[in-house]
Design an enzyme around this catalytic site. Sequence first.
Site, mmCIF file in Angstrom:
data_model
loop_
_atom_site.group_PDB
_atom_site.id
_atom_site.type_symbol
_atom_site.label_atom_id
_atom_site.label_comp_id
_atom_site.label_asym_id
_atom_site.label_seq_id
_atom_site.Cartn_x
_atom_site.Cartn_y
_atom_site.Cartn_z
ATOM 1 N N CYS A 36 0.864 -1.174 0.000
ATOM 2 C CA CYS A 36 0.000 0.000 0.000
ATOM 3 C C CYS A 36 0.907 1.232 0.000
ATOM 4 C CB CYS A 36 -0.935 0.098 1.192
ATOM 5 S SG CYS A 36 -2.159 -1.195 1.229
ATOM 6 N N TRP A 96 -2.686 -2.811 -1.685
ATOM 7 C CA TRP A 96 -2.356 -4.234 -1.731
ATOM 8 C C TRP A 96 -3.241 -4.856 -0.656
ATOM 9 C CZ3 TRP A 96 -0.511 -8.097 1.462
ATOM 10 C CH2 TRP A 96 0.032 -9.227 0.839
ATOM 11 N N GLU A 127 17.082 -18.442 -5.987
ATOM 12 C CA GLU A 127 16.772 -17.114 -6.508
ATOM 13 C C GLU A 127 16.312 -17.198 -7.974
ATOM 14 O OE1 GLU A 127 16.119 -14.410 -5.283
ATOM 15 O OE2 GLU A 127 16.416 -12.933 -6.856
ATOM 16 N N LYS A 172 12.705 -15.854 -9.112
ATOM 17 C CA LYS A 172 12.559 -14.823 -10.157
ATOM 18 C C LYS A 172 11.602 -15.330 -11.228
ATOM 19 C CE LYS A 172 13.742 -12.244 -8.660
ATOM 20 N NZ LYS A 172 14.122 -11.414 -7.570
ATOM 21 N N GLU A 190 7.860 -15.630 -9.925
ATOM 22 C CA GLU A 190 7.140 -14.403 -9.564
ATOM 23 C C GLU A 190 6.763 -13.567 -10.779
ATOM 24 O OE1 GLU A 190 9.057 -11.406 -7.023
ATOM 25 O OE2 GLU A 190 11.016 -12.091 -7.691
ATOM 26 N N HIS A 235 15.859 -37.182 -3.582
ATOM 27 C CA HIS A 235 15.111 -37.609 -2.389
ATOM 28 C C HIS A 235 13.632 -37.242 -2.521
ATOM 29 C CE1 HIS A 235 18.816 -38.737 -0.479
ATOM 30 N NE2 HIS A 235 19.317 -37.523 -0.662
ATOM 31 N N LYS A 271 6.196 -4.652 -3.645
ATOM 32 C CA LYS A 271 7.638 -4.475 -3.468
ATOM 33 C C LYS A 271 8.035 -4.448 -1.993
ATOM 34 C CE LYS A 271 11.712 -3.297 -5.071
ATOM 35 N NZ LYS A 271 12.355 -4.475 -5.668
#
Length: 595
Positions: free
Chosen positions: A2, A72, A468, A472, A475, A491, A590
């Site tokens: 927000c 948000w 990461e 990336k 998202e 496994h 963000k």
Amino acid sequence: MCGIVGYIGEKQAKPILLNCLSHLEYRGYDSCGIAVSAGGLEVYKDAIRVQALEKTLPKKVNGKIGIGHTRWATHGEPSQVNAHPHCDCSGRIAVVHNGVINNFQKLKQQLSSEGHRFISETDTEVIPHLIEKYYDGDLAKATELALREVEGSYAIAVLVADEPKLVVARKDSPLIIGIGDRENFVASDVPAIMDYTNRVLYLEDGDLGVVTPEDIRVSRHGVAVDRERHEISWSIEDAQKGGYAHFMLKEIHEQPKVIRDTIGGYLSVTEPIASLTMAGDTLLPDMLILACGTSYHAALIGKYILEQLLRVSVRTELASEFNYSGQISSGSQAIVITQSGETADSLKAIKRLKEEGCPVIVITNVVGSTASRIADQVVYTRAGPEISVAATKSFTAQLMALYWLALPYAKIDIRRLDSLIMGLRQLPGKVQQVLDNEAVISEYARQLSKYKNIFFISRGVNFPVALEGALKLKEISYIHAEGYAAGELKHGSFALLGSGTPVVAIVAQDNTYEAMLTNIKEVKARKSPVMALVEEGDEVVEEVADSVIALPQVDALFSPVVNTVALQLLAYYTAKERGCPIDFPRNLAKSVTVE
Ligand code: G6P
């Protein structure tokens, strides 16, 4: 999470509020709204983006005072009625809010029994009603009384039709005041107001501000306090796309400069950028690194860096989980990594660490952020404003800070130290080489974009890079992706391998190499297509993998940097191929200022 804005001055508020909001959409973008006052309030809001709202507004919305919000959702789905600003019964008081009111149910019941009528599902709506309850012609007083009843976090801006002022307050959510010439601004974050001013004042938790065109008065519990004014060194261009299709692509391309700026800011390697020692030069025996999201992946790489160079044991934890368990032994040193300096779980962890007497170094990108103000020591990354929701350049800058934090204390011989320092100084050029290979990576991205599930695997210091890379990709492209320690894949997850599930393998020239090669062969035997990130000249992996992205040679300790940049480009072009809204992925924000 927000974003709130406010304007008071001699100009029409509407276009300024909309412009400020458009720079704040990275904080939330499921709905937005504004309230403008010219003796009576006009409120416009909907579950749409700022640009779309602008088209629905009447040409003339008169008023030189106003507030705005980009949302948000936390309480109540994105809808017109749940969008901010929220008003009292009379429609003369309007409030925008970022944060969460924990006791809103109780307050709502109590206010309802007193005759207040609620129309939204939000927690925020109790605030204008509480202010209405106490309002007798003094908005600041009424806001202060109202906030005494509120439990939770908030940054608010309040407007009443009868008074030419904005009242603002903060607790555990960021809020700044931008200082203009016979006009002033309110915002959650600096990029919102950079088109108008670079002079700001940061409110502290518990502050209440009264803002008029000529004056800013800050008080705590009715007592006036002085807050220092700061000049922001970022330029407007830093917060604009600069000809790139998306902020994310621009920010990926800024990384050579970010590395240069960040390490250039830490002039000498013999001068520590933050002290990891107590009195007497001995390293604290236990180190703890905490963070969330992409910053957590930097923390995981930090563990490898510090353990390898300092030979101490390092524990890493997600800040959100640390808050439930995480014992802190006496003599520990904590490092908290947070790009924004406002992530609620990270702030909670810092407060707890400090309460237990543990010294906290914060690595952050935002000067004046809450984390920077409550830390014992601050290390600033110099990434500049990062607008894209998907973090890229801030991650690289965090790694730079971690390398630089470790080097003065490194227990390695001088030749190795010299070679690492030289390697760091060459990194901007190496990253540029990765960027120059963009066309090849985008072609691979086109192939990946057709799949529904993708695994990323690696080992050692590049295991967090696999995490990461997967984060990336998921998202921004919405493809299900998982990062795995290569040794763990067998496994359980091997059951999912096959020709429809590609595996991206990150192969470094270090002690993980042989094991990675074996893992790739095992994956290939299950018919999964393998794309490998390798150091240029590696013909062995090239023979086994279906495709390779060759990356410049760097010391293995720095390989996470070049590998991550390649994976950022891979995610970007995959999302582009799928037509995704890259800078504003669905459901994300963000800056996550709620737990
Ligand atoms: C959000 C952002 C991520 C970021 C994470 C932690 O989820 O979308 O990009 O990594 O928050 O943020 P911080 O500001 O604490 O690094």
